[in-house]
Design a protein around this motif. Structure first.
Motif, PDB file in Angstrom:
ATOM      1  N   GLY A  68     113.598  -0.620  78.046  1.00 24.31           N
ATOM      2  CA  GLY A  68     114.194  -1.399  77.105  1.00 24.31           C
ATOM      3  C   GLY A  68     115.228  -0.552  76.360  1.00 24.31           C
ATOM      4  N   ILE A  69     116.041  -1.325  75.777  1.00 26.57           N
ATOM      5  CA  ILE A  69     117.191  -0.435  74.842  1.00 26.57           C
ATOM      6  C   ILE A  69     117.477  -1.157  73.611  1.00 26.57           C
ATOM      7  CG2 ILE A  69     118.713   0.216  76.810  1.00 26.57           C
ATOM      8  CD1 ILE A  69     120.546  -2.075  75.642  1.00 26.57           C
ATOM      9  N   ASP A  70     116.486  -2.360  72.982  1.00 25.54           N
ATOM     10  CA  ASP A  70     116.518  -2.878  71.993  1.00 25.54           C
ATOM     11  C   ASP A  70     116.246  -2.034  70.704  1.00 25.54           C
ATOM     12  OD1 ASP A  70     113.258  -3.686  71.304  1.00 25.54           O
ATOM     13  OD2 ASP A  70     113.955  -3.719  73.396  1.00 25.54           O
ATOM     14  N   VAL A 302     123.411  -0.231  81.531  1.00 26.23           N
ATOM     15  CA  VAL A 302     123.570  -1.276  80.249  1.00 26.23           C
ATOM     16  C   VAL A 302     124.792  -2.138  80.167  1.00 26.23           C
ATOM     17  CG1 VAL A 302     123.120  -2.053  77.927  1.00 26.23           C
ATOM     18  CG2 VAL A 302     121.458  -0.253  78.941  1.00 26.23           C
ATOM     19  N   ASP A 303     124.935  -3.315  80.397  1.00 23.05           N
ATOM     20  CA  ASP A 303     125.942  -4.260  80.127  1.00 23.05           C
ATOM     21  C   ASP A 303     125.964  -4.375  78.474  1.00 23.05           C
ATOM     22  OD1 ASP A 303     127.942  -6.514  79.644  1.00 23.05           O
ATOM     23  OD2 ASP A 303     127.352  -7.186  81.414  1.00 23.05           O
ATOM     24  N   ARG A 304     126.896  -3.795  77.815  1.00 23.42           N
ATOM     25  CA  ARG A 304     126.761  -4.010  76.289  1.00 23.42           C
ATOM     26  C   ARG A 304     126.873  -5.710  75.816  1.00 23.42           C
ATOM     27  NH1 ARG A 304     128.322   1.141  72.871  1.00 23.42           N
ATOM     28  NH2 ARG A 304     127.588   2.882  74.361  1.00 23.42           N
ATOM     29  N   THR A 305     127.537  -6.216  76.724  1.00 27.05           N
ATOM     30  CA  THR A 305     128.065  -7.658  76.197  1.00 27.05           C
ATOM     31  C   THR A 305     126.762  -8.393  76.233  1.00 27.05           C
ATOM     32  OG1 THR A 305     128.682  -8.327  78.617  1.00 27.05           O
ATOM     33  CG2 THR A 305     130.289  -7.378  77.122  1.00 27.05           C
ATOM     34  N   ARG A 306     125.779  -8.116  77.281  1.00 22.06           N
ATOM     35  CA  ARG A 306     124.541  -8.977  77.357  1.00 22.06           C
ATOM     36  C   ARG A 306     123.544  -8.192  76.534  1.00 22.06           C
ATOM     37  NH1 ARG A 306     123.785 -10.454  83.654  1.00 22.06           N
ATOM     38  NH2 ARG A 306     125.665 -11.854  84.071  1.00 22.06           N
ATOM     39  N   GLY A 307     123.655  -7.177  76.097  1.00 20.54           N
ATOM     40  CA  GLY A 307     122.433  -6.314  75.612  1.00 20.54           C
ATOM     41  C   GLY A 307     121.598  -6.111  76.302  1.00 20.54           C
ATOM     42  N   TYR A 308     121.504  -5.809  77.586  1.00 23.68           N
ATOM     43  CA  TYR A 308     120.501  -5.280  78.422  1.00 23.68           C
ATOM     44  C   TYR A 308     121.170  -4.843  80.084  1.00 23.68           C
ATOM     45  CZ  TYR A 308     120.622  -9.906  80.332  1.00 23.68           C
ATOM     46  OH  TYR A 308     120.937 -11.309  80.881  1.00 23.68           O
TER      47      TYR A 308
END
Length: 308
Positions: A68-70, A302-308
């Motif tokens: 994950g990247i959260d 990671v697609d930054r617009t989606r957040g994942y």
């Protein structure tokens, strides 16, 4: 050109050994030792250093050491810096093992029998076949699809939900908020494997639980902030949910006295469902470095617009 690792130092020692064997031409450093900051081109971290752009002006790739990247504030990272999730086989295999174990534990009433053992209560409960237990997965990414593929071999009727439409053999797929209630009403065991975004934060709440049939249960292996703790306790106390396996919480660790610690219907584990395996992680990182240098698509970008 050097590589900097900023995470668990014990695993970092394994990364050091693997880099020395597989990529001896890439100088490898473990935080806080960085070598020349200007030479750092690649950084792997659970939590990145502050002022990353100023500290490492020539950084080209940033790797999360987890799936994950959260835990990142993407706004604090340079917008042009590629961020790569750890989509390595060891993470996937570990999650498949844990999720399968958890689904089977709930399917075969393990929380009930653990509690009965503590009470010295010998009482048998009816065993239902897997073909009568409907399992649904929230999140149809790499992990969700791998879990469904394993559960299919056990004979469970399967469904899955994602933000966008997916087609998976043997799985009834639902998409978008409008279709979520329909899946929930046909679910006996719900597995959460969603990424954490603004849209999914707090999704496991009283409203969602009320859409599940009475007696349903939960496997939570997504992110801690997906789950409303009080809503889960209330649903269990009311008998609406029959049990839960929880691996991720917010905060971590839970404070002393939290109801999850001793609840008879909850099996709690300390965020261990899946862990990055150094051998396969380093293989993936080196493959992505090769891809980056060749101008090829990155695995886990990671697609930054989606957040994942």
């Amino acid at each position: 050109m050097s590589f900097l690792y900023k995470a668990d130092p014990v695993r970092g020692a394994e990364w050091t050994r693997l880099f020395a064997a597989k990529a001896p031409d890439i100088p490898f450093h473990i935080w806080p030792e960085t070598g020349s900051a200007d030479d750092v081109r690649y950084l792997a971290a659970w939590v990145p250093p502050q002022d990353i752009a100023q500290r490492f002006p020539n950084l080209e790739l940033f790797f999360s050491t987890g799936a994950g990247i959260d835990q990142f504030d993407l706004a604090a990272l340079p917008p042009e810096l590629p961020v790569v999730r750890m989509a390595e086989p060891g993470v996937v295999a570990g999650m498949v093992e844990y999720a399968t174990m958890a689904v089977l534990a709930l399917h075969r009433d393990l929380p009930t029998y653990i509690w009965q053992q503590r009470q010295a209560n010998w009482a048998a409960h009816r065993v239902h076949p897997a073909s009568k237990r409907r399992v649904s997965v929230l999140g149809l990414g790499v992990l969700g699809c791998a879990v469904l593929n394993q559960l299919r071999t056990l004979g469970f009727p399967l469904a899955g939900w994602s933000r966008t439409r997916r087609e998976i053999e043997g799985v009834a797929c639902y998409a978008g908020q409008a279709e979520l209630p329909a899946m929930l009403t046909s679910t006996d065991i719900l597995v959460c494997l969603l990424p954490l975004t603004q849209e999914t934060r707090g999704i496991l709440d009283s409203t969602l639980f009320q859409h599940l049939p009475r007696g349903a249960s939960l496997v939570h292996v997504g992110r801690g902030a997906h789950l409303d703790h009080q809503a889960l306790v209330d649903a269990l106390e009311a008998g609406w949910l029959s049990g839960a396996v929880v691996d991720v919480t917010d905060p971590e660790p839970l404070p002393a006295g939290h109801p999850f610690w001793a609840h008879p219907k909850i099996l709690l584990t300390p965020h261990i469902a899946s862990m990055t395996q150094p051998e396969t992680a380093v293989e993936l990182v080196l493959d992505n470095i090769r891809r980056h240098e060749a101008g090829e698509p990155l695995i886990g970008l990671v697609d930054r617009t989606r957040g994942y």
